[in-house]
Every structure is written in structure tokens, then in C-alpha cells.
Design a protein around this motif. Structure first.
Motif, PDB file in Angstrom:
ATOM      1  N   ASN A  77      -3.485  13.198 -23.469  1.00  0.00           N
ATOM      2  CA  ASN A  77      -2.025  13.289 -23.626  1.00  0.00           C
ATOM      3  C   ASN A  77      -1.596  14.437 -24.527  1.00  0.00           C
ATOM      4  OD1 ASN A  77      -0.964  11.133 -22.044  1.00  0.00           O
ATOM      5  ND2 ASN A  77      -1.624   9.648 -23.574  1.00  0.00           N
ATOM      6  N   HIS A  78      -2.532  14.918 -25.373  1.00  0.00           N
ATOM      7  CA  HIS A  78      -2.121  15.844 -26.430  1.00  0.00           C
ATOM      8  C   HIS A  78      -3.341  16.628 -26.907  1.00  0.00           C
ATOM      9  CE1 HIS A  78      -0.136  17.409 -29.912  1.00  0.00           C
ATOM     10  NE2 HIS A  78      -0.291  16.397 -30.729  1.00  0.00           N
ATOM     11  N   VAL A  79      -3.123  17.916 -27.212  1.00  0.00           N
ATOM     12  CA  VAL A  79      -4.231  18.787 -27.603  1.00  0.00           C
ATOM     13  C   VAL A  79      -4.675  18.574 -29.046  1.00  0.00           C
ATOM     14  CG1 VAL A  79      -4.797  21.213 -28.083  1.00  0.00           C
ATOM     15  CG2 VAL A  79      -3.701  20.594 -25.914  1.00  0.00           C
ATOM     16  N   GLU A  80      -3.777  18.213 -29.946  1.00  0.00           N
ATOM     17  CA  GLU A  80      -4.117  18.214 -31.375  1.00  0.00           C
ATOM     18  C   GLU A  80      -5.428  17.456 -31.608  1.00  0.00           C
ATOM     19  OE1 GLU A  80      -0.845  17.204 -33.970  1.00  0.00           O
ATOM     20  OE2 GLU A  80      -1.855  18.091 -35.702  1.00  0.00           O
ATOM     21  N   LYS A  81      -6.229  17.988 -32.562  1.00  0.00           N
ATOM     22  CA  LYS A  81      -7.617  17.547 -32.709  1.00  0.00           C
ATOM     23  C   LYS A  81      -7.785  16.062 -33.014  1.00  0.00           C
ATOM     24  CE  LYS A  81     -10.344  20.125 -35.304  1.00  0.00           C
ATOM     25  NZ  LYS A  81     -10.723  21.051 -36.398  1.00  0.00           N
ATOM     26  N   ASP A  82      -6.765  15.443 -33.597  1.00  0.00           N
ATOM     27  CA  ASP A  82      -6.909  14.015 -33.915  1.00  0.00           C
ATOM     28  C   ASP A  82      -6.939  13.152 -32.660  1.00  0.00           C
ATOM     29  OD1 ASP A  82      -4.254  14.888 -33.782  1.00  0.00           O
ATOM     30  OD2 ASP A  82      -3.481  13.296 -35.059  1.00  0.00           O
ATOM     31  N   HIS A  83      -6.616  13.750 -31.519  1.00  0.00           N
ATOM     32  CA  HIS A  83      -6.663  12.978 -30.266  1.00  0.00           C
ATOM     33  C   HIS A  83      -7.569  13.604 -29.207  1.00  0.00           C
ATOM     34  CE1 HIS A  83      -3.493  10.956 -32.249  1.00  0.00           C
ATOM     35  NE2 HIS A  83      -2.764  12.048 -32.272  1.00  0.00           N
ATOM     36  N   SER A  84      -8.160  14.751 -29.551  1.00  0.00           N
ATOM     37  CA  SER A  84      -8.999  15.425 -28.554  1.00  0.00           C
ATOM     38  C   SER A  84     -10.374  15.802 -29.098  1.00  0.00           C
ATOM     39  CB  SER A  84      -8.306  16.716 -28.074  1.00  0.00           C
ATOM     40  OG  SER A  84      -8.298  17.687 -29.118  1.00  0.00           O
ATOM     41  N   LEU A 144       6.752  16.702 -28.025  1.00  0.00           N
ATOM     42  CA  LEU A 144       6.622  15.378 -28.655  1.00  0.00           C
ATOM     43  C   LEU A 144       5.135  15.020 -28.722  1.00  0.00           C
ATOM     44  CD1 LEU A 144       9.458  13.391 -26.829  1.00  0.00           C
ATOM     45  CD2 LEU A 144       9.444  14.281 -29.129  1.00  0.00           C
ATOM     46  N   HIS A 145       4.298  15.663 -29.368  1.00  0.00           N
ATOM     47  CA  HIS A 145       4.571  16.396 -30.572  1.00  0.00           C
ATOM     48  C   HIS A 145       4.402  17.913 -30.443  1.00  0.00           C
ATOM     49  CE1 HIS A 145       2.253  17.102 -34.631  1.00  0.00           C
ATOM     50  NE2 HIS A 145       3.508  17.337 -34.854  1.00  0.00           N
ATOM     51  N   TRP A 146       3.592  18.360 -29.490  1.00  0.00           N
ATOM     52  CA  TRP A 146       3.377  19.789 -29.260  1.00  0.00           C
ATOM     53  C   TRP A 146       3.861  20.127 -27.841  1.00  0.00           C
ATOM     54  CZ3 TRP A 146      -2.268  21.292 -31.243  1.00  0.00           C
ATOM     55  CH2 TRP A 146      -2.267  21.305 -32.639  1.00  0.00           C
ATOM     56  N   ASN A 163       1.247   8.626 -27.065  1.00  0.00           N
ATOM     57  CA  ASN A 163       0.555   9.457 -28.040  1.00  0.00           C
ATOM     58  C   ASN A 163       1.255   9.375 -29.396  1.00  0.00           C
ATOM     59  OD1 ASN A 163      -0.402  12.306 -29.249  1.00  0.00           O
ATOM     60  ND2 ASN A 163      -1.932  11.410 -27.926  1.00  0.00           N
ATOM     61  N   ASP A 164       1.603  10.517 -30.020  1.00  0.00           N
ATOM     62  CA  ASP A 164       2.124  10.474 -31.396  1.00  0.00           C
ATOM     63  C   ASP A 164       3.446   9.695 -31.523  1.00  0.00           C
ATOM     64  OD1 ASP A 164       0.212  11.879 -32.932  1.00  0.00           O
ATOM     65  OD2 ASP A 164       0.974  13.790 -32.206  1.00  0.00           O
ATOM     66  N   ALA A 165       4.306   9.793 -30.521  1.00  0.00           N
ATOM     67  CA  ALA A 165       5.611   9.133 -30.637  1.00  0.00           C
ATOM     68  C   ALA A 165       5.410   7.637 -30.896  1.00  0.00           C
ATOM     69  CB  ALA A 165       6.424   9.343 -29.365  1.00  0.00           C
ATOM     70  N   SER A 224      -0.796   6.596 -30.497  1.00  0.00           N
ATOM     71  CA  SER A 224      -2.111   7.139 -30.841  1.00  0.00           C
ATOM     72  C   SER A 224      -2.454   6.969 -32.314  1.00  0.00           C
ATOM     73  CB  SER A 224      -2.185   8.607 -30.448  1.00  0.00           C
ATOM     74  OG  SER A 224      -1.152   9.326 -31.104  1.00  0.00           O
ATOM     75  N   HIS A 225      -1.511   6.435 -33.108  1.00  0.00           N
ATOM     76  CA  HIS A 225      -1.800   6.113 -34.511  1.00  0.00           C
ATOM     77  C   HIS A 225      -1.196   4.748 -34.835  1.00  0.00           C
ATOM     78  CE1 HIS A 225      -3.028  10.225 -35.603  1.00  0.00           C
ATOM     79  NE2 HIS A 225      -1.924  10.688 -35.055  1.00  0.00           N
ATOM     80  N   GLY A 226      -1.969   3.949 -35.571  1.00  0.00           N
ATOM     81  CA  GLY A 226      -1.406   2.726 -36.132  1.00  0.00           C
ATOM     82  C   GLY A 226      -1.404   1.546 -35.184  1.00  0.00           C
TER      83      GLY A 226
HETATM   84 FE1  FEO Z   1       0.119  15.660 -32.944  1.00  0.00          FE
HETATM   85 FE2  FEO Z   1      -1.534  12.755 -34.069  1.00  0.00          FE
HETATM   86  O1  FEO Z   1      -1.335  14.540 -33.474  1.00  0.00           O
END
Ligand code: FEO
Length: 405
Positions: A77-84, A144-146, A163-165, A224-226
Motif C-alpha cells: 500500500n505504501h513505499v515508506e520503509k516501515d511498511h515495505s 495519504l501518506h506519500w 495503511n497510515d491513515a 498499518s500502525h496501532g
Molecule cells: Fe508513511 Fe507508517 O509510514
């Protein structure tokens, strides 16, 4: 390690990062990198994965349900490293596995990893994959977010993976909102929103509207968090709309630092003036890491539901105090003035010569979209009784304006 079931054939298989305390300028009591396994009759899909270094937890939880080699679809869903961050390992384990993502994400992944041999399958809004009794529907959610971000929706189980939302940074045994409790869940979501989502608020509102018009029912929101939202989905969505629209209380947040307690005396008198008008006030003393203080990420959370923001600093070598400069820079990034309703404010501080910090802070408020109601109040050395009375009156004045907003 155990997976956690969300619905028949749908599992949380993420990683808990118990020890993370600072994440791009945000203090947090740990976090989770949520990944989800969806087991259909024909395919097994893994939605998102983990920050590098946390792959083992995710793989152990997957093994609790299926042999990881059975995964034949990856959704990113998202490139940022915390999810990829687990993709390099996953693409070695599962050569040729299709990775479903937006076109924009491909460019992002190519900049992050050696993607030679990776089998990207780009998708657009409302593209679908049938896993066999489980249908994944994709909704592009740029910024949302990138720019690469998208949401995935599991139609049969009415679960949104955004994802982040709607996320929150928290590490705990709780996986669901009703395990953590409504108040705590919304409080963590509020801090996440205040720090990370405020800059995106207009896009969030547009996306919520778009998803509503699609008429897709949402029983569960699995970010993707919490924690995962299943009991308080309506409260969460209402809170997001309200935060995006800039709903605020009759509340003033005073944020400042002090050198020899002169600016501190000013802050306290202003706060007394605010309270005398029956308006809520939050006083936040910024300090560096060596002293107890209020972290910038907590201060912007207080600002989210405040109608007024007052910033104070002594002048240090023609500049604002370093902690206040740090805060103003962060506030500029968040820019709470982008929310639907105007916030007001002013700057104050003491100096031992020519001054200047108040002028800089007034510009900082403007840059953050907060409307200065005056040029601020700057005084020489320590405030005397008359000057403290003026601070008190300034507090009363801003409180009265707040009650009229
Ligand atoms: Fe935009 Fe949790 O990364």
C-alpha cells in the motif's frame, strides 16, 4: 509468535516495536508495523509488511497460519520503509511473486531497493483481485501518506486497510480498539493525526467523501500502525471529520521557553488572565532533552483542539531560543492553519538588549497559518508588576476573543 484473527481467513501478522521512542521528531511509546494475511481459496495475500529488522516477528506470525511459501500475492500500500522493509527478504523467498501497488510506488521502490526481478503489478482505483471468496479492491490515496499510497478493501469482510491513515503509534498487547478502550484509542489517534495527518487534512476529507460515495460498507479499519478499529469505527470517522474541519474548544495553548524565568513569569500571568475568563489553558514549557519538558509532538496535539496559540521566547543573540526555533520549524511543517477553522495567536518574551524574538515568532505563527492578533509583547529584562498586569490583560483579551470564535 501468534497471529491474531480479524475475521475468517484474515489475520494480523505484524511486528510490535516495543522500544521505539522517537520517530521522525515524534515521541512515542513504541509502535507496531501491521501486516495482514488474507487466506482465500485460490490465493494467499500479504498486505504490507514491516520496518527492516522486524521481519522475523512477521514471519513467525505468518507461520502460525500458513507456510510463508504459500503467499502468492503481495500488496504494498505504501513505499515508506516501515511498511515495505521486508520486501527484499520476501522477494528472495518468493521469487516472481506479484507485488500489487500504484504506478507511483514502483518509482519509490526502485529508489529504495534493488528491485531487479521484482514483479510489480500496478493498479488503479477499483481494480480488484479475487483470492477465492475474498476480493481485494484497491483505492488510490495519493499523499495519504506519500504520493504512492493506496488503500486496500476486503469486500466480503468489509475491512479497510488504509495503511497510515487512521493509525496510532502505540505498542501493546492490545490489537483491537475495544481492548485498549475508546478514550485511549482516540487519544493515540489524535496525536497521530495532529502530527502526521494535519498537513493532509483536505485530502483526507476528500478521500472520506469519495469512499462514502462508493457506498462501501466498512465494519473494520485495519491501519498499518496501532490497534485495529472494530467497535469504534463511527467514533473514529467522526473524529477525523471533526479534526479535519478544525473543530476546537475554548482553549488556549501557551508554548514557550525561558532563560532566566522572565518569559516564564510572562507565560504564567497570561495563563492566569486566560483562566480568569473561564477559558481552558495548556501551558507547555519547551526544554531540551536534559530537562523535563513538553515535547513538540505533544504540544501540536494540544494545539489541534485549541482556538489560540501563544508562543514565548527570550531573545538570544538576536534570535529566538533554540528550543523555540525547533518548535516553530516543526509547527511550520504541520501548519495547523490548513485546518478548516482559523486559529489566532500572539508572541511574547523578554530580552536584555534590542529584542527581536517576538518579531520572528510572529512571522512563525503567520507561516503556520495562525493569525497574529497583534505584533506581540516584548519587554526588557524581568517583568515588573505593571508589565505582569499587562500580560494578565493580554491573557484576558485573547480568552475573550476565543469565546467569540
Ligand atoms: Fe508513511 Fe507508517 O509510514
Amino acid at each position: 509468535m501468534k497471529a491474531k484473527q480479524l475475521a475468517e481467513g484474515v489475520y494480523w501478522v505484524g511486528a510490535i516495536d516495543w522500544n521505539l521512542r522517537d520517530y521522525h521528531g515524534y515521541t512515542l511509546p513504541g509502535t507496531t508495523y501491521n501486516a495482514y494475511l488474507v487466506v482465500g481459496k485460490k490465493h494467499v495475500a500479504l498486505i504490507d509488511n514491516t520496518y527492516p529488522g522486524h521481519e522475523r516477528q512477521m514471519m513467525e506470525r505468518i507461520k502460525d497460519i500458513v507456510d510463508p511459501k504459500k503467499i502468492d500475492i503481495i500488496v504494498a500500500n505504501h513505499v515508506e520503509k516501515d511498511h515495505s522493509g521486508a520486501l527484499p527478504m520476501l522477494t528472495k523467498l518468493l521469487p516472481g511473486v506479484p507485488i500489487y501497488c500504484t504506478g507511483c510506488a514502483v518509482t519509490g521502490f526502485e529508489k529504495h531497493y534493488d528491485t531487479e526481478g521484482w514483479n510489480f503489478q500496478t493498479v488503479k482505483s477499483l481494480d480488484k483481485i479475487d483470492l477465492g471468496g475474498k476480493t481485494l479492491v484497491f483505492v488510490e490515496a495519493p499523499l495519504l501518506h506519500w504520493p504512492d499510497s493506496m488503500f486496500t478493501y476486503l469486500a466480503e469482510d468489509k475491512i479497510l486497510f488504509p495503511n497510515d491513515a487512521f493509525g496510532q503509534h502505540i505498542a501493546g498487547w492490545e490489537r483491537f480498539d475495544d481492548e485498549l478502550g475508546k478514550e485511549a484509542s482516540l487519544e493515540h489517534a489524535k496525536k497521530f493525526f495532529a502530527n502526521l495527518i494535519v498537513p493532509l487534512a483536505p485530502k483526507v476529507l476528500k478521500k472520506l467523501d469519495e469512499v462514502t460515495k462508493l457506498g462501501i460498507p466498512i465494519d473494520m479499519i485495519a491501519p498499518s500502525h496501532g490497534i485495529i478499529w472494530r467497535s469504534y469505527v463511527g467514533d473514529l470517522l467522526n473524529s477525523y471529520v471533526s479534526w479535519c474541519n478544525g473543530a476546537a474548544k475554548d482553549k488556549v495553548t501557551i508554548v514557550y521557553d525561558t532563560m532566566h524565568h522572565s518569559t516564564d513569569l510572562m507565560a504564567q500571568s497570561i495563563a492566569e488572565g486566560v483562566m480568569a475568563e473561564g477559558v481552558a489553558v495548556k501551558v507547555c514549557l519547551l526544554k531540551d532533552g536534559k530537562f523535563e519538558g513538553t515535547h513538540r509532538s505533544n504540544v501540536v496535539t494540544e494545539i489541534l483542539d485549541s482556538k489560540a496559540v501563544l508562543v514565548g521566547s527570550p531573545t538570544l543573540q538576536d534570535e529566538v531560543y533554540p528550543t523555540v526555533a525547533d518548535f516553530l520549524s516543526y509547527l511550520h511543517g504541520v501548519r495547523p492553519g490548513r485546518l478548516g477553522k482559523q486559529k489566532i495567536g500572539f508572541a511574547f518574551g523578554s530580552h536584555g538588549g534590542q529584542g527581536g524574538a517576538v518579531r520572528i515568532m510572529t512571522r512563525g505563527l503567520e507561516a503556520a497559518g495562525i493569525e497574529p492578533i497583534s505584533d506581540g509583547y516584548e519587554l526588557l529584562y524581568k517583568p515588573n508588576a505593571e508589565e505582569l498586569e499587562k500580560c494578565y490583560a493580554l491573557g484576558q483579551d485573547v480568552a475573550r476573543r476565543v469565546k467569540m470564535m
